[in-house]
Design a protein around this motif. Sequence first.
Motif, PDB file in Angstrom:
ATOM      1  N   MET A 179       8.203   9.409  -1.685  1.00 53.00           N
ATOM      2  CA  MET A 179       7.350   8.503  -0.906  1.00 53.00           C
ATOM      3  C   MET A 179       6.681   7.491  -1.837  1.00 53.00           C
ATOM      4  N   ALA A 180       6.884   6.221  -1.577  1.00 52.72           N
ATOM      5  CA  ALA A 180       6.322   5.173  -2.418  1.00 52.72           C
ATOM      6  C   ALA A 180       4.863   4.924  -2.042  1.00 52.72           C
ATOM      7  N   GLU A 181       3.967   5.104  -3.018  1.00 47.93           N
ATOM      8  CA  GLU A 181       2.570   4.795  -2.787  1.00 47.93           C
ATOM      9  C   GLU A 181       2.384   3.276  -2.797  1.00 47.93           C
ATOM     10  N   GLY A 182       1.411   2.808  -2.030  1.00 50.32           N
ATOM     11  CA  GLY A 182       1.141   1.378  -1.993  1.00 50.32           C
ATOM     12  C   GLY A 182       1.665   0.735  -0.722  1.00 50.32           C
ATOM     13  N   LEU A 183       1.759  -0.594  -0.754  1.00 48.29           N
ATOM     14  CA  LEU A 183       2.175  -1.381   0.400  1.00 48.29           C
ATOM     15  C   LEU A 183       3.584  -1.910   0.171  1.00 48.29           C
ATOM     16  N   THR A 184       4.478  -1.620   1.105  1.00 50.23           N
ATOM     17  CA  THR A 184       5.866  -2.065   0.998  1.00 50.23           C
ATOM     18  C   THR A 184       6.245  -2.922   2.198  1.00 50.23           C
ATOM     19  N   LEU A 185       6.782  -4.102   1.924  1.00 49.42           N
ATOM     20  CA  LEU A 185       7.326  -4.973   2.963  1.00 49.42           C
ATOM     21  C   LEU A 185       8.838  -4.901   2.819  1.00 49.42           C
ATOM     22  N   ASP A 186       9.455  -4.158   3.714  1.00 51.11           N
ATOM     23  CA  ASP A 186      10.873  -3.830   3.631  1.00 51.11           C
ATOM     24  C   ASP A 186      11.690  -4.764   4.522  1.00 51.11           C
ATOM     25  N   THR A 224       8.526 -13.199  16.426  1.00 55.83           N
ATOM     26  CA  THR A 224       9.420 -12.044  16.411  1.00 55.83           C
ATOM     27  C   THR A 224       9.425 -11.444  15.010  1.00 55.83           C
ATOM     28  N   LEU A 225       9.249 -10.142  14.960  1.00 57.48           N
ATOM     29  CA  LEU A 225       9.161  -9.438  13.677  1.00 57.48           C
ATOM     30  C   LEU A 225      10.298  -8.429  13.557  1.00 57.48           C
ATOM     31  N   SER A 226      10.929  -8.411  12.388  1.00 61.33           N
ATOM     32  CA  SER A 226      11.908  -7.370  12.093  1.00 61.33           C
ATOM     33  C   SER A 226      11.645  -6.851  10.685  1.00 61.33           C
ATOM     34  N   GLY A 227      12.251  -5.716  10.363  1.00 59.66           N
ATOM     35  CA  GLY A 227      11.968  -5.062   9.095  1.00 59.66           C
ATOM     36  C   GLY A 227      10.858  -4.040   9.266  1.00 59.66           C
ATOM     37  N   ARG A 228      10.367  -3.525   8.143  1.00 59.46           N
ATOM     38  CA  ARG A 228       9.351  -2.473   8.205  1.00 59.46           C
ATOM     39  C   ARG A 228       8.177  -2.790   7.279  1.00 59.46           C
ATOM     40  N   ILE A 229       6.997  -2.320   7.697  1.00 61.10           N
ATOM     41  CA  ILE A 229       5.796  -2.375   6.874  1.00 61.10           C
ATOM     42  C   ILE A 229       5.385  -0.939   6.595  1.00 61.10           C
ATOM     43  N   LEU A 230       5.382  -0.551   5.332  1.00 60.03           N
ATOM     44  CA  LEU A 230       5.076   0.823   4.952  1.00 60.03           C
ATOM     45  C   LEU A 230       3.798   0.846   4.125  1.00 60.03           C
ATOM     46  N   LEU A 231       2.915   1.781   4.433  1.00 60.44           N
ATOM     47  CA  LEU A 231       1.679   1.951   3.676  1.00 60.44           C
ATOM     48  C   LEU A 231       1.615   3.397   3.211  1.00 60.44           C
ATOM     49  N   ASP A 232       1.725   3.576   1.896  1.00 58.45           N
ATOM     50  CA  ASP A 232       1.799   4.912   1.302  1.00 58.45           C
ATOM     51  C   ASP A 232       2.916   5.736   1.938  1.00 58.45           C
ATOM     52  N   GLY A 233       4.042   5.070   2.186  1.00 58.96           N
ATOM     53  CA  GLY A 233       5.212   5.727   2.740  1.00 58.96           C
ATOM     54  C   GLY A 233       5.208   5.893   4.245  1.00 58.96           C
ATOM     55  N   ARG A 234       4.100   5.511   4.890  1.00 60.77           N
ATOM     56  CA  ARG A 234       3.969   5.666   6.343  1.00 60.77           C
ATOM     57  C   ARG A 234       4.359   4.364   7.022  1.00 60.77           C
ATOM     58  N   ASP A 235       5.269   4.423   7.977  1.00 61.18           N
ATOM     59  CA  ASP A 235       5.721   3.232   8.695  1.00 61.18           C
ATOM     60  C   ASP A 235       4.643   2.828   9.700  1.00 61.18           C
ATOM     61  N   ILE A 236       3.987   1.680   9.435  1.00 65.72           N
ATOM     62  CA  ILE A 236       2.898   1.230  10.310  1.00 65.72           C
ATOM     63  C   ILE A 236       3.311   0.029  11.158  1.00 65.72           C
ATOM     64  N   THR A 237       4.590  -0.334  11.118  1.00 73.33           N
ATOM     65  CA  THR A 237       5.058  -1.578  11.728  1.00 73.33           C
ATOM     66  C   THR A 237       4.648  -1.718  13.186  1.00 73.33           C
ATOM     67  N   ARG A 238       4.721  -0.630  13.943  1.00 71.07           N
ATOM     68  CA  ARG A 238       4.447  -0.718  15.387  1.00 71.07           C
ATOM     69  C   ARG A 238       3.133  -0.051  15.781  1.00 71.07           C
TER      70      ARG A 238
END
Length: 211
Positions: A1-8, A58-72
């Motif tokens: 699990m990647a810590e931090g903020l990830t824009l995938d 329109t948004l696609s892809g994922r936003i992850l915060l400390d490995g948690r998918d918060i996109t929706r």
Amino acid sequence: MAEGLTLDTLRISRDGSPLLALDAHVPPGEVLTVMGPSGSGKSTLLAAIIGTLDPAFTLSGRILLDGRDITRLPPEARHAGILFQEELLFPHLSVGGNLAFALPPGIRGRAARRARIDAALEDIGLPGYFDRDPETLSGGQKARVALMRMLLAEPCALLLDEPFSRLDAALRGQIRDLVFARARARALPVLLVTHDAQDAEAAGGPVIALG
């Protein structure tokens, strides 16, 4: 699990026209700066991360915060704090009341909550300001209260929407250093959007240019 903020593979478009495409990872305690002119999508990017994106986009892809998918997830479930150009302090509340608004519900009891707020005021150099009217504060004092109110909510990431732009040059550097120092101390990933090269240089991290 990647810590931090990830824009995938994050992609945002409007009416079928691409606005921005971003792949980035912001580790805890580091700052990613996104620069660009007005209309390049900086504020839209922040809205996507905190969960307030206008339905016209329109948004696609994922936003992850400390490995948690918060996109929706709804905004209140994302645990992302944001500072804007204006401090947005509640005028009907005292300085202490503004800070109390952000305290987690797990801090129970008037004495415990007051102690937490007093310690927070001490931390930002404003001891004894609990009962002050926010309107009596200087610009720098308002900025410090806004920062601490956001930190008291215990966010997992910090988003900065040009929060230094309204401050004069001397105060700008002081508040900027304070924000970055607090973020590093709490190991928060920081995403700064700005059009100011000095802000980007002070952040010290990678810079992405839009548009």
